[in-house]
Structures are given as C-alpha cells and as structure tokens.
Design an enzyme around this catalytic site. Structure first.
Site, PDB file in Angstrom:
ATOM      1  CE  LYS A 170      -1.766   3.008   3.381  1.00 51.67           C
ATOM      2  NZ  LYS A 170      -1.646   3.690   2.799  1.00 51.67           N
ATOM      3  CD  GLU A 186      -2.965   8.052   2.799  1.00 54.99           C
ATOM      4  OE1 GLU A 186      -2.523   6.869   2.985  1.00 54.99           O
ATOM      5  OE2 GLU A 186      -3.465   8.324   4.176  1.00 54.99           O
ATOM      6  N   GLY A 233       5.397   8.437   9.610  1.00 58.64           N
ATOM      7  CA  GLY A 233       5.726   9.201  11.240  1.00 58.64           C
ATOM      8  C   GLY A 233       5.993   8.195  12.333  1.00 58.64           C
ATOM      9  CB  THR A 289       1.535   6.195  12.009  1.00 59.54           C
ATOM     10  OG1 THR A 289       1.856   7.536  11.276  1.00 59.54           O
ATOM     11  CG2 THR A 289       0.958   4.953  11.122  1.00 59.54           C
ATOM     12  N   GLY A 290       3.894   4.818  13.101  1.00 57.10           N
ATOM     13  CA  GLY A 290       5.063   3.573  14.322  1.00 57.10           C
ATOM     14  C   GLY A 290       4.208   2.729  15.353  1.00 57.10           C
ATOM     15  CD  GLU A 340      14.269   1.760   8.282  1.00 59.84           C
ATOM     16  OE1 GLU A 340      14.679   2.709   8.239  1.00 59.84           O
ATOM     17  OE2 GLU A 340      14.699   0.957   8.180  1.00 59.84           O
ATOM     18  CB  CYS A 372      13.203   9.487   7.111  1.00 61.12           C
ATOM     19  SG  CYS A 372      13.721   9.069   5.426  1.00 61.12           S
ATOM     20  CD  GLU A 405      10.323  13.452  10.634  1.00 63.61           C
ATOM     21  OE1 GLU A 405       9.446  13.225  11.209  1.00 63.61           O
ATOM     22  OE2 GLU A 405      11.120  13.073   9.973  1.00 63.61           O
TER      23      GLU A 405
HETATM   24  P1  NAD Z   1       2.204   8.463   7.424  1.00 62.48           P
HETATM   25  O1  NAD Z   1       2.799   7.635   8.466  1.00 62.48           O
HETATM   26  O2  NAD Z   1       1.064   9.314   8.257  1.00 62.48           O
HETATM   27  O3  NAD Z   1       2.002   7.271   6.687  1.00 62.48           O
HETATM   28  C1  NAD Z   1       2.826   6.449   6.326  1.00 62.48           C
HETATM   29  C2  NAD Z   1       1.695   5.179   5.590  1.00 62.48           C
HETATM   30  O4  NAD Z   1       1.462   4.692   6.673  1.00 62.48           O
HETATM   31  C3  NAD Z   1       0.763   5.409   4.847  1.00 62.48           C
HETATM   32  O5  NAD Z   1       0.535   4.698   3.682  1.00 62.48           O
HETATM   33  C4  NAD Z   1      -0.106   5.991   5.393  1.00 62.48           C
HETATM   34  O6  NAD Z   1      -1.704   5.948   4.289  1.00 62.48           O
HETATM   35  C5  NAD Z   1      -0.187   4.822   6.270  1.00 62.48           C
HETATM   36  N1  NAD Z   1      -0.671   4.955   7.267  1.00 62.48           N
HETATM   37  C6  NAD Z   1      -1.122   5.656   8.173  1.00 62.48           C
HETATM   38  N2  NAD Z   1      -1.746   5.303   9.004  1.00 62.48           N
HETATM   39  C7  NAD Z   1      -1.901   3.775   9.389  1.00 62.48           C
HETATM   40  C8  NAD Z   1      -2.477   3.457   9.967  1.00 62.48           C
HETATM   41  N3  NAD Z   1      -2.956   3.332  11.422  1.00 62.48           N
HETATM   42  N4  NAD Z   1      -1.790   1.515   9.982  1.00 62.48           N
HETATM   43  C9  NAD Z   1      -1.338   1.669   9.324  1.00 62.48           C
HETATM   44  N5  NAD Z   1      -0.861   2.254   8.597  1.00 62.48           N
HETATM   45  C10 NAD Z   1      -1.042   3.624   8.222  1.00 62.48           C
HETATM   46  O7  NAD Z   1       3.729   9.280   7.566  1.00 62.48           O
HETATM   47  P2  NAD Z   1       3.831   9.909   6.298  1.00 62.48           P
HETATM   48  O8  NAD Z   1       3.496  11.142   6.349  1.00 62.48           O
HETATM   49  O9  NAD Z   1       3.458   9.514   4.608  1.00 62.48           O
HETATM   50  O10 NAD Z   1       5.487   9.996   5.930  1.00 62.48           O
HETATM   51  C11 NAD Z   1       6.120  11.051   6.474  1.00 62.48           C
HETATM   52  C12 NAD Z   1       6.768   9.993   7.514  1.00 62.48           C
HETATM   53  O11 NAD Z   1       7.760   8.612   6.740  1.00 62.48           O
HETATM   54  C13 NAD Z   1       8.076  11.457   7.780  1.00 62.48           C
HETATM   55  O12 NAD Z   1       7.997  11.252   9.301  1.00 62.48           O
HETATM   56  C14 NAD Z   1       9.256  10.735   7.999  1.00 62.48           C
HETATM   57  O13 NAD Z   1      10.695  10.827   8.737  1.00 62.48           O
HETATM   58  C15 NAD Z   1       8.972   9.156   7.717  1.00 62.48           C
HETATM   59  N6  NAD Z   1      10.327   8.305   6.536  1.00 62.48           N
HETATM   60  C16 NAD Z   1      10.807   7.533   7.367  1.00 62.48           C
HETATM   61  C17 NAD Z   1      12.056   7.294   5.854  1.00 62.48           C
HETATM   62  C18 NAD Z   1      13.138   6.277   6.487  1.00 62.48           C
HETATM   63  O14 NAD Z   1      13.527   5.356   6.433  1.00 62.48           O
HETATM   64  N7  NAD Z   1      13.311   6.272   8.052  1.00 62.48           N
HETATM   65  C19 NAD Z   1      11.788   7.058   4.820  1.00 62.48           C
HETATM   66  C20 NAD Z   1      10.632   7.964   4.348  1.00 62.48           C
HETATM   67  C21 NAD Z   1       9.357   9.003   5.365  1.00 62.48           C
END
Ligand code: NAD
Length: 496
Positions: free
Chosen positions: A175, A178, A229, A232-233, A250, A284, A385
């Site tokens: 996935k 969105e 993020g 979410t993690g 990640e 990131c 961040e």
């Molecule tokens: P996000 O956490 O909002 O969303 C990431 C993904 O998770 C999306 O596909 C989203 O639809 C999905 N998601 C959201 N809620 C969920 C849930 N409850 N269960 C399962 N999936 C869910 O992050 P974002 O805004 O898309 O990306 C930015 C973040 O990603 C930043 O914090 C950035 O640092 C991080 N990032 C980290 C790395 C790395 O290598 N460590 C690389 C790129 C981005």
C-alpha cells in the site's frame, strides 16, 4: 477505475468508498481519480497472498529464478525511467530529475537483492563436535508481508521493502500513501510484466486508518514493514502485538549536521543547503539541525541564508526548478504552524519564513526555504520533525559539546560531521548515536549498506544483507544419523 491488483487481476474496490482524486501539488490540479479499497478488498488481497505463499510456486522456486524476475523488472525500470520519473514528479511535487534519481536507485536495489539472494542463502553447516550429528541452519521466507510506504519517496521506500521480500520468497500486500499512489500502480504493472506470478504481489490503495490498519491487523499476515511517521509507527506496533507479528519500522529523524571551523567553508555551506532543502526538506534524513562551531557560526549562517533565498522554486517538470512544492495544503499548514511556533519560542528568522510572492506559484503548496538562527535544544523546531524546508542552527564551542548537541534527540536516523581533521572525523562519527553517519558529505546511501535508525527512528534495517534478513525466518535442522534408544528413563526392559 481498476486500481487494485489482487491475485493477478486488476480490479475495482468491492465496497464503495467513493475513491479519491489525486492532485498535483504544483497547482492543485486533479491528476486522476483512483479507487480505494475497503476491508473486504484487503481481506481478498491477504487471502490471495496467503494462498500464493502456502501453495504457489514462488517460495519454492530457486533463488536464481526469483532473481531472474527481479532483474527483468530492473530492465523494465530502465526502459520506463522517464515515464516513472515524470509520474513521481507530478504526484509528489519533486523535480523530474529527483524522480529519475529515485528510479535509478530502485533499479540498483532490485539488482542488488537479485544477486544477494542467489549468492547468500543465509544458511550454514554447524559443527556440533559429534560425528553422529548433522546440524545445519537454513533460512526460509517469513510468509505474507504487509508493506506500507509514505508519500515522500513512494517508489523508493516501497522498493526497499519489495525487493528483499520477493528475493527471499515471500508474498506481499502493498500500500502506497493515499496522497501519492500513482507510481506504485505503474510499478505493479511492471512487476506483472516481469513475470511475478499471480497472488505474489497484491496492491491495495486507500487511507492508512482503514486499509493500512487492516493490513496490520489481519490474522493471516506474518510481517508488517512500515515507513512513515513516529505516531503511526507506534500505532502499528501496538496493532501488530496481539498477533505477535514481525514488525519493521522506518520512522522519522531529526538529523544533526555538525560543522567544525576547519571544514571547507564553501563545500559545507553548499551541502548544508542540500541537506536541509532537497525535496523541500521532506526527507526522513534531512539535515534539519545544523550545529556550527562558534568561530565560523555567523559567517556560515549569513552565507546559508543568502543562498537559501536564491533557491528557485517551481514546477518539478521544468528544468531550472530547484525545489518543488510541499506535498499537500494540509502538510504545508503543519509546517507553517512549526514556523510560527519557532518564532514565538525565540528562534531568529534569517531566511524564508513564509509562502513565495510569485503569483505563478500561488496555486501550489510552496514554502520558501527557511533558516532559523539562535536555536536551542529546548525549542520545538529543534526537537520535532518539521518535515519541510526549515533548518535550525545551533552553536557549539568544542567537540564535546558538538557531540552532546548532535545526540540530544529521541531520534537517531542519520547525521553528518564536517571537518578537515581526519582523527576528529572518526571520533565524532564513532560517538554519534545515529544509524548512518556521513563524514564531509550528506545524503548518499548505497544498496549494499544498511539503512535505519537508532532510538525512535525505528526497528530493523533496510538495504544491505540485514535488509534481506528482515524477510527470512531462521530454522535449525538437527539430524541424529545413528538413532538408538537413549535410556534416560528406566523401565526399558519389556515385561513378559
Ligand atoms: P504516515 O505515518 O502518515 O503514513 C505512512 C503510511 O502509513 C501511509 O501509507 C499511510 O496511509 C499509512 N498509515 C497511516 N496510518 C496507519 C495505520 N494506523 N495503520 C497502518 N498504516 C497507516 O507518514 P507520511 O506522512 O506518509 O510520511 C512521512 C514520515 O515518513 C516522516 O515522519 C518521515 O520521516 C518518515 N520517513 C521515514 C523514512 C526512513 O527511512 N526512516 C523514509 C521516508 C519517510
């Protein structure tokens, strides 16, 4: 709108979610509408992946055959490079040049894991010291993997998961964010063309809280790999806990870029700009915390601010654009709140700080590259961040203080040290509590070397041999080649 790919067929969502319009952040125009999955579609995708894992040929084919499919995919990525780069650019706002770099990167990653899977089975013979025993360790694929990617590097982040997962023989449900689904739809078409069997890769689109959450919770999923993020993690880790699923995370970063006075001034300024403002800081590993030695601090900040003001914002499709917009109106509003808070908390604005005046950019989600001086580690902009074109500058007096400031974060993804002193470079690199440390550079990574974070930047590693190990189970097989009764318990004599 047949945008879901389940069990080898393109299909529409079975539940009516109304779909979603995907927009170009350069001007807010609609690129296209896509169908979004409901829980029943996720269920069908996981079922297909489960069947393909349990009964299908993928996990039992030779590593060489799987590698062949991955190499065919790499060739298709080369063939369609320009198209993929353009799609990534209009969807994320990044420049087409950056999109092309991403395609080159993932081409190398698919080739790397094809070779690694062929040459490194992960198994070994064990010498137990007993000639009557044959003992060996083997690896096997984990099973059904849910792979969830963010919007800043849609193709790249998904491929860092997909390539090792497939190389190891797993089946997957994927996935994209969105906000940026389009390049992953193209990638899935190429996977099918490369010969990935039905059910091995299943694509679902949709919101994280609905589709992503179901991909994590589903009882037939064995492993969840997520990039996104921190908040979410945490949710994902908790949701995966009842099923004791394997989890790889990640997450974000708050990455220090430490500049000593003996570094080459022009090069360090140049890289500090790239570290902070590449892809409008939506990276990131962005060098969002600049930490500069006292004696060069003022000159460094002045030159950084001067050059930040000159960065050319624009349409990622145009050759002279250096920075595109932020991904969405909502995300820009979040970054603007951070900028306002930094000013309230006493940071001194020396460049940027708001939207550009150029009327040609008025419909896009642009923000000017922003530099804050006089920052301290208590400030929110230094701790959290921001994920936008904002860099904070702190000042240090000696090596000890530089290291303390660089490590003063709950994250630990990446960091850099700039110095002309080779011994100090090694000392500081050794002391930084971050998953990647650059010396006199910023941002490069290679498929062969691990990527991932200390602290709250995540769990596990992508890329390198560890990236493949994430998707392998380890099994010990022990054979007694001369079985005979052990007589541990008495009563072995037969009674008449
Ligand atoms: P996000 O956490 O909002 O969303 C990431 C993904 O998770 C999306 O596909 C989203 O639809 C999905 N998601 C959201 N809620 C969920 C849930 N409850 N269960 C399962 N999936 C869910 O992050 P974002 O805004 O898309 O990306 C930015 C973040 O990603 C930043 O914090 C950035 O640092 C991080 N990032 C980290 C790395 C790395 O290598 N460590 C690389 C790129 C981005």
């Amino acid at each position: 709108m047949r945008d879901l790919y389940i069990d080898g067929s393109w299909t529409d969502a079975t539940t009516s979610t109304g779909g979603r319009t995907v927009e170009n952040p350069y001007d807010g125009s609609v690129l296209r509408s896509v169908s979004e999955a409901g829980p029943a579609d996720v269920d069908a995708a996981v079922d297909a992946a489960r069947r393909a894992f349990d009964t299908g040929p993928w996990r039992t084919t030779s590593a060489a055959e799987r590698a062949g499919v991955l190499r065919r995919l790499a060739d298709l990525l080369v063939r369609d490079r320009e198209d993929l780069a353009r799609v990534e650019s209009v969807d994320t706002g990044k420049t087409v040049v950056e999109g092309g770099i991403d395609v080159d990167d993932i081409t190398a990653v698919f080739r790397y894991y094809a070779s690694l899977a062929e040459t490194d089975s992960g198994g070994r013979a064990v010498d137990t010291g007993d000639p009557g025993v044959v003992s060996r360790v083997v690896t096997e694929p984990v099973g059904v993997c849910s792979l969830i990617a963010p919007w800043n590097y849609p193709l790249l982040q998904m491929s860092w998961k997909l390539a090792p997962a497939l190389a190891a023989g797993n089946t997957v449900v994927i996935k994209p964010s969105e906000l940026t689904p389009l390049s992953t739809v193209r990638l899935t078409e190429l996977l099918a063309e490369a010969g990935v069997p039905a059910g091995v890769v299943n694509l679902v689109l949709g919101a994280g809280a609905v589709v992503g959450a179901e991909m994590v919770r589903h009882p037939k999923v064995d492993l969840v790999s997520f990039t996104g993020g921190l908040a979410t993690g945490r949710e994902i880790m908790a949701a995966a806990a009842p099923g004791v699923k394997r989890v790889a995370l990640e997450l974000g970063g708050k990455n220090p870029n430490v500049v000593f006075a003996d570094a080459d001034f022009d090069t360090a300024v140049d890289y500090a700009l790239a570290a902070a403002f590449f892809h409008s800081g939506q990276v990131c590993s962005a060098g969002s915390r600049l930490i500069v030695e006292d004696s060069v601090h003022d000159a460094f900040v002045a030159e950084l601010a001067r050059r930040a003001e000159k960065i050319r914002l624009g349409n990622g499709a145009e050759a002279d654009t250096e920075c595109g917009p932020l991904v969405s109106a909502e995300h820009r509003a979040k970054v603007e709140r951070h900028i306002a808070l930094a000013r309230e908390e006493g940071a001194r604005l020396v460049a940027g700080g708001g939207r550009p005046d150029d009327p040609a950019l008025a419909d896009g989600y642009f923000l000017r590259p922003t530099v804050f001086a006089d920052c301290t580690s208590e400030m929110t902009a230094v701790r959290e961040e921001v994920f936008g074109p904002v860099v904070t500058v702190e000042r240090f007096h000696d090596e000890h203080e530089a290291i303390a400031l660089a490590n003063d974060t709950e994250y630990g993804l990446a960091g850099a040290v700039w110095t002309g002193d080779a011994s100090r470079a090694q000392r500081v690199a050794g002391a930084l509590r971050h998953g990647t440390v650059w010396i006199n550079d910023f941002h490069p990574y290679v498929p062969q070397a691990e990527w991932g974070g200390f602290g709250k930047s995540g769990i596990g590693r992508e890329l390198g041999p560890s990236g493949l190990d994430e998707y392998r189970e380890v099994k010990h097989i022990y054979q007694n080649i001369n079985p005979a009764p052990m007589r541990w318990f008495s009563g072995a004599e037969k009674e008449d």
